[in-house]
Write an enzyme that holds these catalytic residues in place. Structure first.
Site, PDB file in Angstrom:
ATOM      1  N   PHE A   1       0.858  -1.187   0.000  1.00  0.00           N
ATOM      2  CA  PHE A   1       0.000   0.000   0.000  1.00  0.00           C
ATOM      3  C   PHE A   1       0.890   1.231   0.000  1.00  0.00           C
ATOM      4  O   PHE A   1       1.669   1.437   0.945  1.00  0.00           O
ATOM      5  CB  PHE A   1      -0.864  -0.065   1.257  1.00  0.00           C
ATOM      6  CG  PHE A   1      -1.756   1.119   1.555  1.00  0.00           C
ATOM      7  CD1 PHE A   1      -3.047   1.156   1.053  1.00  0.00           C
ATOM      8  CD2 PHE A   1      -1.337   2.147   2.385  1.00  0.00           C
ATOM      9  CE1 PHE A   1      -3.917   2.199   1.390  1.00  0.00           C
ATOM     10  CE2 PHE A   1      -2.185   3.202   2.717  1.00  0.00           C
ATOM     11  CZ  PHE A   1      -3.478   3.228   2.210  1.00  0.00           C
TER      12      PHE A   1
ATOM     13  N   ILE B   1       7.054   1.960   2.995  1.00  0.00           N
ATOM     14  CA  ILE B   1       6.056   1.058   2.439  1.00  0.00           C
ATOM     15  C   ILE B   1       6.339  -0.373   2.900  1.00  0.00           C
ATOM     16  O   ILE B   1       7.403  -0.932   2.623  1.00  0.00           O
ATOM     17  CB  ILE B   1       6.021   1.133   0.903  1.00  0.00           C
ATOM     18  CG1 ILE B   1       5.909   2.594   0.451  1.00  0.00           C
ATOM     19  CG2 ILE B   1       4.879   0.285   0.361  1.00  0.00           C
ATOM     20  CD1 ILE B   1       4.738   3.357   1.049  1.00  0.00           C
ATOM     21  N   THR B   2       5.375  -0.957   3.594  1.00  0.00           N
ATOM     22  CA  THR B   2       5.514  -2.301   4.147  1.00  0.00           C
ATOM     23  C   THR B   2       5.252  -3.353   3.074  1.00  0.00           C
ATOM     24  O   THR B   2       4.308  -3.232   2.298  1.00  0.00           O
ATOM     25  CB  THR B   2       4.542  -2.503   5.315  1.00  0.00           C
ATOM     26  OG1 THR B   2       4.749  -1.461   6.282  1.00  0.00           O
ATOM     27  CG2 THR B   2       4.749  -3.847   5.993  1.00  0.00           C
TER      28      THR B   2
ATOM     29  N   GLY C   1      13.465  -5.827  35.429  1.00  0.00           N
ATOM     30  CA  GLY C   1      14.689  -5.239  35.947  1.00  0.00           C
ATOM     31  C   GLY C   1      15.779  -5.206  34.887  1.00  0.00           C
ATOM     32  O   GLY C   1      15.507  -4.994  33.705  1.00  0.00           O
TER      33      GLY C   1
ATOM     34  N   GLU D   1      -0.283   4.673  10.313  1.00  0.00           N
ATOM     35  CA  GLU D   1      -1.699   4.780   9.965  1.00  0.00           C
ATOM     36  C   GLU D   1      -2.409   5.882  10.748  1.00  0.00           C
ATOM     37  O   GLU D   1      -3.564   5.743  11.163  1.00  0.00           O
ATOM     38  CB  GLU D   1      -2.407   3.428  10.124  1.00  0.00           C
ATOM     39  CG  GLU D   1      -1.841   2.376   9.182  1.00  0.00           C
ATOM     40  CD  GLU D   1      -2.714   1.156   9.051  1.00  0.00           C
ATOM     41  OE1 GLU D   1      -3.938   1.293   9.050  1.00  0.00           O
ATOM     42  OE2 GLU D   1      -2.147   0.061   8.931  1.00  0.00           O
TER      43      GLU D   1
END
Length: 380
Positions: A122, A156-157, A338, A362
């Site tokens: 996308f 862009i993934t 810790g 997004e």
């Protein structure tokens, strides 16, 4: 735990087994080596997860948005990189085609993506168009029955491994946001290339790259919807995607909480488990409360969408709250652990790095507050 139907419980249990048996053992390696989760993606396709919320007629599993949110949550619980790879494909890669594509486009592009035969990406964000998505500068010029595209997108993934990419481009500069159109294109198109790969703080097992369009010729029949509707199409996609991001943050928080709970019972100080100390108990209690509240918001937004009701405000609330809870919970998870919590020997260190993007991607937390304010003032 919220009441779920038998179908939703089956999805949750199936994805949880897959996540624990297949995804979790490789989570640290993916982070350390910044490697794409090829094997997990292949198996997610076989399980029907890459088309989970889409109708069977389009290659999907025929489930709903809530089932999809649960699946994202369960995978993010052990590996956020794998979860966001899935989410970017399902929500962002497939979403615009399902939402705005015609029947021919759905058969050609959505079916193989929903089946997991092709990965989707996308393309919206640009160097000068982040929160201001209407500032898109990528251009598409009409040449008869085709468009010539020039420009670039960033962050862009999946783009390095995607067969198809949906993207926005300006087709009529005089119309502002209405002059932005949406397209889908095969990444094998001449002139398309993947540029810089980002070196990220977290989610290092997911693919995040720049993409470049240099005189890419896209047939006119690959425009999604009307020429004036591209910006609205992508905004609708992002609204739904905010449920995905909320589910991602929720899953990360749940995983960090579970690690903290288990560790508090085996870590001894002053001759007893640290779970006996009120300071630790209070952190665990607050984690549990915040996570459960986030789950209610995420699931509620998903159910509204499944019912065909307005969910813009609720999706933003879910993303905003869950992402900030995720950051808070992972921070406290490190505190419970810790010194070792600050080391890569335990997953909570990775989870803390991974979850930060949920307040950014997004739509930032600031943008979500703007959306929520607009919606509540509109209804006042």
């Amino acid at each position: 735990m919220l009441m779920l139907t038998e179908d939703h419980l089956q999805v949750r249990d199936m994805v949880r087994r897959f996540a624990e048996e297949v995804v979790a053992p490789r989570a640290r390696e993916l982070d350390e080596t910044e490697s794409f989760p090829h094997e997990a993606v292949k198996q997610m396709a076989e399980l029907g997860l890459l088309g989970l919320p889409y109708p069977e007629e389009y290659g999907g599993a025929g489930m709903d948005m809530l089932a999809y949110a649960i699946a994202v949550e369960e995978i993010a619980r052990v590996c956020a990189s794998t979860a966001i790879t899935m989410a970017a494909h399902v929500s962002l890669g497939c979403g615009p085609v399902y939402g705005a594509g015609n029947e021919s486009q759905k058969q050609r592009f959505l079916v193989p993506m929903a089946k997991g035969e092709a990965i989707g990406a996308f393309g919206l964000t640009e160097a000068n168009a982040g929160s201001d998505a209407a500032g898109t500068q990528t251009r598409a010029v009409r040449e008869g029955d085709r468009w010539r595209v020039n420009g670039s997108k960033i962050y862009i993934t999946n783009a390095s491994y995607a067969k198809y990419i949906t993207f926005t481009a300006v087709t009529d500069p005089a119309q502002g946001a209405n002059g932005i159109s949406a397209f889908i294109m095969d990444t094998a198109t001449p002139g398309f290339r993947v540029g810089k790969k980002e070196k990220k703080m977290g989610l290092r097992g997911s693919d995040t790259v720049e993409v470049v369009f240099e005189d890419c010729v896209v047939p006119a029949d690959q425009m999604l919807g009307e020429a004036t509707g591209g910006f609205k199409t992508f905004m609708r996609t992002l609204t739904g995607g905010r449920i995905s991001i909320g589910a991602l943050a929720l899953g990360i928080a749940q995983g960090a909480y579970e690690h903290s709970l288990a560790y508090s019972k085996v870590r001894h100080q002053f001759g007893q488990p640290i779970a006996n100390f009120q300071a630790v108990q209070f952190m665990l209690a607050d984690m549990a409360v915040k996570i459960e509240a986030a789950r209610h918001l995420v699931y509620h937004a998903a159910r509204l969408r499944d019912q065909g009701r307005e969910f813009t405000k609720e999706a933003s609330m879910a993303k905003l709250f869950a992402s900030e809870v995720g950051n808070w919970v992972t921070d406290k998870a490190i505190q419970v652990h810790g010194g070792i919590g600050y080391c890569r020997d335990v997953p909570v260190e990775r989870m803390h790095r991974d979850v930060k993007l949920m307040e950014i991607g997004e739509g930032t937390s600031e943008i979500q507050r703007m959306v929520i304010a607009r919606e509540i003032l509109r209804g006042a």
